[in-house]
Design a protein around this motif. Structure first.
Motif, PDB file in Angstrom:
ATOM      1  N   TYR A   1      12.581  16.574 -74.595  1.00 54.45           N
ATOM      2  CA  TYR A   1      11.512  15.697 -75.101  1.00 54.45           C
ATOM      3  C   TYR A   1      11.831  15.184 -76.506  1.00 54.45           C
ATOM      4  O   TYR A   1      11.652  14.022 -76.816  1.00 54.45           O
ATOM      5  N   ARG A   2      12.272  16.106 -77.352  1.00 58.94           N
ATOM      6  CA  ARG A   2      12.468  15.731 -78.756  1.00 58.94           C
ATOM      7  C   ARG A   2      13.453  14.577 -78.890  1.00 58.94           C
ATOM      8  O   ARG A   2      13.261  13.666 -79.701  1.00 58.94           O
ATOM      9  N   LYS A   3      14.520  14.608 -78.076  1.00 61.60           N
ATOM     10  CA  LYS A   3      15.545  13.565 -78.263  1.00 61.60           C
ATOM     11  C   LYS A   3      15.029  12.174 -77.880  1.00 61.60           C
ATOM     12  O   LYS A   3      15.530  11.178 -78.377  1.00 61.60           O
TER      13      LYS A   3
ATOM     14  N   VAL B   1      -1.912   4.788 -89.371  1.00 59.09           N
ATOM     15  CA  VAL B   1      -0.453   4.756 -89.188  1.00 59.09           C
ATOM     16  C   VAL B   1      -0.070   5.306 -87.816  1.00 59.09           C
ATOM     17  O   VAL B   1       0.661   4.663 -87.052  1.00 59.09           O
ATOM     18  N   ILE B   2      -0.584   6.475 -87.472  1.00 61.14           N
ATOM     19  CA  ILE B   2      -0.164   7.097 -86.206  1.00 61.14           C
ATOM     20  C   ILE B   2      -0.734   6.319 -85.019  1.00 61.14           C
ATOM     21  O   ILE B   2      -0.082   6.176 -83.981  1.00 61.14           O
ATOM     22  N   CYS B   3      -1.948   5.794 -85.173  1.00 57.09           N
ATOM     23  CA  CYS B   3      -2.522   5.002 -84.076  1.00 57.09           C
ATOM     24  C   CYS B   3      -1.688   3.746 -83.847  1.00 57.09           C
ATOM     25  O   CYS B   3      -1.453   3.358 -82.703  1.00 57.09           O
TER      26      CYS B   3
ATOM     27  N   VAL C   1      15.399  24.112 -85.059  1.00 56.87           N
ATOM     28  CA  VAL C   1      15.231  23.092 -84.014  1.00 56.87           C
ATOM     29  C   VAL C   1      13.839  22.458 -84.012  1.00 56.87           C
ATOM     30  O   VAL C   1      13.678  21.327 -83.581  1.00 56.87           O
ATOM     31  N   HIS C   2      12.834  23.196 -84.485  1.00 59.47           N
ATOM     32  CA  HIS C   2      11.480  22.638 -84.478  1.00 59.47           C
ATOM     33  C   HIS C   2      11.107  21.979 -85.808  1.00 59.47           C
ATOM     34  O   HIS C   2       9.945  21.615 -86.012  1.00 59.47           O
ATOM     35  N   GLN C   3      12.078  21.829 -86.696  1.00 52.83           N
ATOM     36  CA  GLN C   3      11.740  21.229 -88.008  1.00 52.83           C
ATOM     37  C   GLN C   3      11.048  19.886 -87.789  1.00 52.83           C
ATOM     38  O   GLN C   3      11.420  19.118 -86.897  1.00 52.83           O
ATOM     39  N   CYS C   4      10.038  19.627 -88.611  1.00 52.05           N
ATOM     40  CA  CYS C   4       9.131  18.488 -88.419  1.00 52.05           C
ATOM     41  C   CYS C   4       9.860  17.182 -88.084  1.00 52.05           C
ATOM     42  O   CYS C   4      10.693  16.697 -88.852  1.00 52.05           O
ATOM     43  N   LEU C   5       9.479  16.635 -86.951  1.00 59.51           N
ATOM     44  CA  LEU C   5      10.067  15.372 -86.495  1.00 59.51           C
ATOM     45  C   LEU C   5       9.580  14.199 -87.346  1.00 59.51           C
ATOM     46  O   LEU C   5      10.282  13.208 -87.523  1.00 59.51           O
TER      47      LEU C   5
ATOM     48  N   MET D   1       3.996  30.973 -85.277  1.00 59.77           N
ATOM     49  CA  MET D   1       4.334  32.215 -84.562  1.00 59.77           C
ATOM     50  C   MET D   1       5.654  32.069 -83.805  1.00 59.77           C
ATOM     51  O   MET D   1       5.959  30.990 -83.295  1.00 59.77           O
ATOM     52  N   ARG D   2       6.365  33.158 -83.695  1.00 62.27           N
ATOM     53  CA  ARG D   2       7.523  33.231 -82.815  1.00 62.27           C
ATOM     54  C   ARG D   2       7.468  34.586 -82.108  1.00 62.27           C
ATOM     55  O   ARG D   2       6.892  35.536 -82.643  1.00 62.27           O
ATOM     56  N   THR D   3       8.102  34.674 -80.930  1.00 62.23           N
ATOM     57  CA  THR D   3       8.117  35.935 -80.189  1.00 62.23           C
ATOM     58  C   THR D   3       9.558  36.370 -79.967  1.00 62.23           C
ATOM     59  O   THR D   3      10.401  35.545 -79.566  1.00 62.23           O
TER      60      THR D   3
ATOM     61  N   SER E   1       4.747  33.236 -92.383  1.00 63.56           N
ATOM     62  CA  SER E   1       3.938  32.526 -93.370  1.00 63.56           C
ATOM     63  C   SER E   1       4.827  31.567 -94.161  1.00 63.56           C
ATOM     64  O   SER E   1       5.528  31.969 -95.096  1.00 63.56           O
ATOM     65  N   TYR E   2       4.793  30.288 -93.771  1.00 63.72           N
ATOM     66  CA  TYR E   2       5.595  29.291 -94.498  1.00 63.72           C
ATOM     67  C   TYR E   2       5.053  29.159 -95.925  1.00 63.72           C
ATOM     68  O   TYR E   2       5.804  28.913 -96.856  1.00 63.72           O
ATOM     69  N   HIS E   3       3.735  29.318 -96.052  1.00 66.70           N
ATOM     70  CA  HIS E   3       3.137  29.188 -97.385  1.00 66.70           C
ATOM     71  C   HIS E   3       3.665  30.282 -98.329  1.00 66.70           C
ATOM     72  O   HIS E   3       4.095  30.007 -99.450  1.00 66.70           O
TER      73      HIS E   3
ATOM     74  N   GLU F   1      14.087  22.659 -72.524  1.00 65.05           N
ATOM     75  CA  GLU F   1      12.904  21.801 -72.359  1.00 65.05           C
ATOM     76  C   GLU F   1      12.574  21.065 -73.669  1.00 65.05           C
ATOM     77  O   GLU F   1      12.339  19.861 -73.697  1.00 65.05           O
ATOM     78  N   HIS F   2      12.590  21.828 -74.784  1.00 63.76           N
ATOM     79  CA  HIS F   2      12.243  21.261 -76.079  1.00 63.76           C
ATOM     80  C   HIS F   2      13.096  20.039 -76.415  1.00 63.76           C
ATOM     81  O   HIS F   2      12.598  18.969 -76.746  1.00 63.76           O
ATOM     82  N   GLY F   3      14.425  20.205 -76.297  1.00 63.58           N
ATOM     83  CA  GLY F   3      15.346  19.131 -76.678  1.00 63.58           C
ATOM     84  C   GLY F   3      15.217  17.903 -75.792  1.00 63.58           C
ATOM     85  O   GLY F   3      15.406  16.768 -76.249  1.00 63.58           O
TER      86      GLY F   3
HETATM   87  C1  HEM Z   1       2.796  16.333 -94.656  1.00 67.13           C
HETATM   88  C2  HEM Z   1       2.678  16.223 -93.368  1.00 67.13           C
HETATM   89  C3  HEM Z   1       3.310  17.147 -92.370  1.00 67.13           C
HETATM   90  C4  HEM Z   1       3.567  18.488 -92.454  1.00 67.13           C
HETATM   91  C5  HEM Z   1       3.279  19.418 -93.631  1.00 67.13           C
HETATM   92  C6  HEM Z   1       4.189  18.885 -91.205  1.00 67.13           C
HETATM   93  C7  HEM Z   1       4.632  20.172 -90.918  1.00 67.13           C
HETATM   94  C8  HEM Z   1       5.303  20.525 -89.768  1.00 67.13           C
HETATM   95  C9  HEM Z   1       5.879  21.816 -89.518  1.00 67.13           C
HETATM   96  C10 HEM Z   1       5.842  23.003 -90.475  1.00 67.13           C
HETATM   97  C11 HEM Z   1       6.472  21.795 -88.299  1.00 67.13           C
HETATM   98  C12 HEM Z   1       7.278  22.924 -87.645  1.00 67.13           C
HETATM   99  C13 HEM Z   1       6.417  23.872 -86.858  1.00 67.13           C
HETATM  100  C14 HEM Z   1       7.159  25.103 -86.380  1.00 67.13           C
HETATM  101  O1  HEM Z   1       8.050  25.595 -87.078  1.00 67.13           O
HETATM  102  O2  HEM Z   1       6.813  25.637 -85.299  1.00 67.13           O
HETATM  103  C15 HEM Z   1       6.244  20.476 -87.753  1.00 67.13           C
HETATM  104  C16 HEM Z   1       6.654  20.061 -86.495  1.00 67.13           C
HETATM  105  C17 HEM Z   1       6.376  18.809 -85.981  1.00 67.13           C
HETATM  106  N1  HEM Z   1       5.821  17.742 -86.653  1.00 67.13           N
HETATM  107 FE1  HEM Z   1       5.174  17.713 -88.548  1.00 67.13          FE
HETATM  108  N2  HEM Z   1       4.280  17.788 -90.391  1.00 67.13           N
HETATM  109  C18 HEM Z   1       3.767  16.700 -91.064  1.00 67.13           C
HETATM  110  C19 HEM Z   1       3.699  15.402 -90.613  1.00 67.13           C
HETATM  111  C20 HEM Z   1       4.089  14.973 -89.369  1.00 67.13           C
HETATM  112  C21 HEM Z   1       4.010  13.613 -88.890  1.00 67.13           C
HETATM  113  C22 HEM Z   1       3.525  12.428 -89.702  1.00 67.13           C
HETATM  114  C23 HEM Z   1       4.433  13.628 -87.586  1.00 67.13           C
HETATM  115  C24 HEM Z   1       4.577  12.522 -86.588  1.00 67.13           C
HETATM  116  C25 HEM Z   1       3.931  11.449 -86.535  1.00 67.13           C
HETATM  117  C26 HEM Z   1       4.792  14.993 -87.261  1.00 67.13           C
HETATM  118  C27 HEM Z   1       5.271  15.416 -86.045  1.00 67.13           C
HETATM  119  C28 HEM Z   1       5.752  16.684 -85.781  1.00 67.13           C
HETATM  120  C29 HEM Z   1       6.279  17.074 -84.482  1.00 67.13           C
HETATM  121  C30 HEM Z   1       6.390  16.199 -83.236  1.00 67.13           C
HETATM  122  C31 HEM Z   1       6.671  18.414 -84.610  1.00 67.13           C
HETATM  123  C32 HEM Z   1       7.290  19.295 -83.534  1.00 67.13           C
HETATM  124  C33 HEM Z   1       8.788  19.290 -83.684  1.00 67.13           C
HETATM  125  C34 HEM Z   1       9.498  20.158 -82.665  1.00 67.13           C
HETATM  126  O3  HEM Z   1       8.921  21.109 -82.132  1.00 67.13           O
HETATM  127  O4  HEM Z   1      10.673  19.863 -82.401  1.00 67.13           O
HETATM  128  N3  HEM Z   1       4.575  15.774 -88.371  1.00 67.13           N
HETATM  129  N4  HEM Z   1       5.549  19.717 -88.673  1.00 67.13           N
END
Ligand code: HEM
Length: 395
Positions: A103-105, A155-157, A341-345, A285-287, A308-310, A99-101
């Protein structure tokens, strides 16, 4: 749950760490620092009393994020005695493959380094507009409302195609459900109001497409509900995180003038080190989907693990003097954007926003200084950051 303890006794942390960061606002909360002293993985009692695990070590956090035996699904979270509903369609942060992929793609190509570089000129214009307004009305100014929030909001708007007139309302709603200061009822009301607003926006884009991501997505096979979920995730993930990096980042730079000079000389490295040092998206969180051995402990299937990412980004096993903001450090790399896989898009977009915004802010106001007590978010907020940052400068 039967406790399986291997080796030495296991340290236990109860609930969301609430103690204010002792001394320095950039240090981790005392409970987490204490947990770290007992090793990279500890017993953790989640809010609502369910036992689980807390992972604070860099290598262990990364290994969980790379391991498909750990799920990001919201409905699997064992945090209370009640059933947590699944993430609404399109909110793919809290889902697993496939499901995740799926949407993400659809979004991936829209957030590449190249696409984001093309946006730089527009981000510079938006930043200039905010700085002009700050200069016109100040000093003093509240950096949070004048600078840190409006830049990522606009920007996001613009990316999503939210009309100009709706932006203020949007910011308030997202603040209410992410800021950590509202009651559960207020959070739910703000979330529902944002969902309703996005329903209207999706309908408007279907009827009259404009030049934005949401309009593009309406041409595919996604349902209205899925489009709403994806938009909501982009807003929630992209706005609050970047806004708090801008406010807390400015605060950290003003408190560390030598590092401010280093960032101005090399904004790319400066932003990476700020991301590590602040890691504002603190915990995810992860399970466990099956029994997994992790760091010498047995994580039973169905148990929730708080990552804790911090703390991972402040792991002394991984970083030399992790509590020091040091733009010149050679041991780079961090988990501020997660891993796997969930690294910030939106990481490339966030990087461009920060580089542009910090550079323009200190070019415009080289004498910028903190001009009153800084308002820090409560530890219960999902994203660490600031409620206010009074600043002044010599005109
Ligand atoms: C400095 C700013 C940002 C930080 C620190 C950040 C941090 C993160 C982190 C840590 C995750 C991974 C969460 C996890 O492991 O469960 C994540 C996922 C995500 N972020 Fe960011 N983010 C930032 C900015 C943005 C921006 C600007 C956008 C888009 C406009 C965005 C969109 C997303 C999306 C869509 C996901 C989900 C990815 C997935 O599940 O495949 N983030 N973010």
């Amino acid at each position: 749950m039967g406790e399986i303890v291997m080796g030495e006794s296991v340290h236990t942390v109860a609930g969301t760490p609430k103690a204010r960061r002792p001394g320095c606002p950039f240090d981790p909360p005392a409970e987490l620092a204490e947990a770290r002293r007992h090793g990279p993985i500890s017993r953790f009692t989640h809010d609502y009393g369910r036992p689980g695990w807390l992972v604070t070590g860099f290598d262990l956090v990364r290994s969980v994020l790379a391991d498909p035996r750990f799920s990001a699904r919201k409905d699997l979270l064992a945090i209370g005695d009640f059933t947590v509903p699944a993430a609404p369609p399109g909110e793919f942060l809290l889902t697993d493959e496939p499901e995740h992929g799926r949407y993400r793609k659809r979004l991936q190509g829209r957030f590449t380094v190249r696409r984001m570089r093309l946006l730089t000129a527009r981000i510079e214009e938006i930043t200039t507009g905010c700085l002009d307004e700050m200069e016109r009305t100040g000093p003093p100014a509240d950096l949070v409302t004048a600078f840190a929030k409006p830049i990522p909001t606009i920007v996001i708007c613009e990316l999503l195609g939210v009309p100009y007139a709706d932006r203020g309302r949007f910011q308030e709603q997202v603040d209410a459900f992410m800021g950590g200061a509202a009651t559960d009822e207020e959070v739910f009301a703000a979330y529902t109001a944002t969902q309703h607003y996005l329903d209207e926006l999706v309908a408007a884009k279907r009827a009259h497409p404009t030049d934005d991501i949401l309009s593009e997505l309406t041409t595919g096979d996604l349902t209205d509900e899925e489009l709403r979920g994806m938009s909501l995730l982009l807003l929630a993930a992209g706005l609050d995180t970047t806004a708090n990096m801008l406010s807390l980042g400015t605060y950290a730079l003003l408190e560390h003038p030598a590092q401010l000079a280093a960032l101005r000389a090399d904004p790319e490295r400066g932003v990476e080190e700020l991301l590590r040092y602040l890691t504002v998206a603190k915990t995810f969180m992860r399970t466990a989907l099956e029994d997994v051995e992790l760091g010498g402990q047995m994580i039973e299937a169905g148990t929730t693990v708080a990552l804790s990412y911090h703390m991972a980004d402040h792991d002394p096993e991984r970083f030399h003097a992790p509590g020091t903001l040091d733009v010149a450090r050679r041991d780079g790399g961090h988990l501020a954007f997660g891993h796997g896989v969930h690294q910030c898009l939106g990481q490339q977009l966030a990087r461009v926003e920060m580089r542009v915004a910090f550079t323009a802010l200190f070019d415009r106001f080289p004498t910028l200084r903190v001009a009153g007590p800084a308002g820090l978010r409560p530890e219960t907020a999902d994203v660490y950051g600031m409620t206010s940052l009074p600043v002044a400068w010599t005109p």
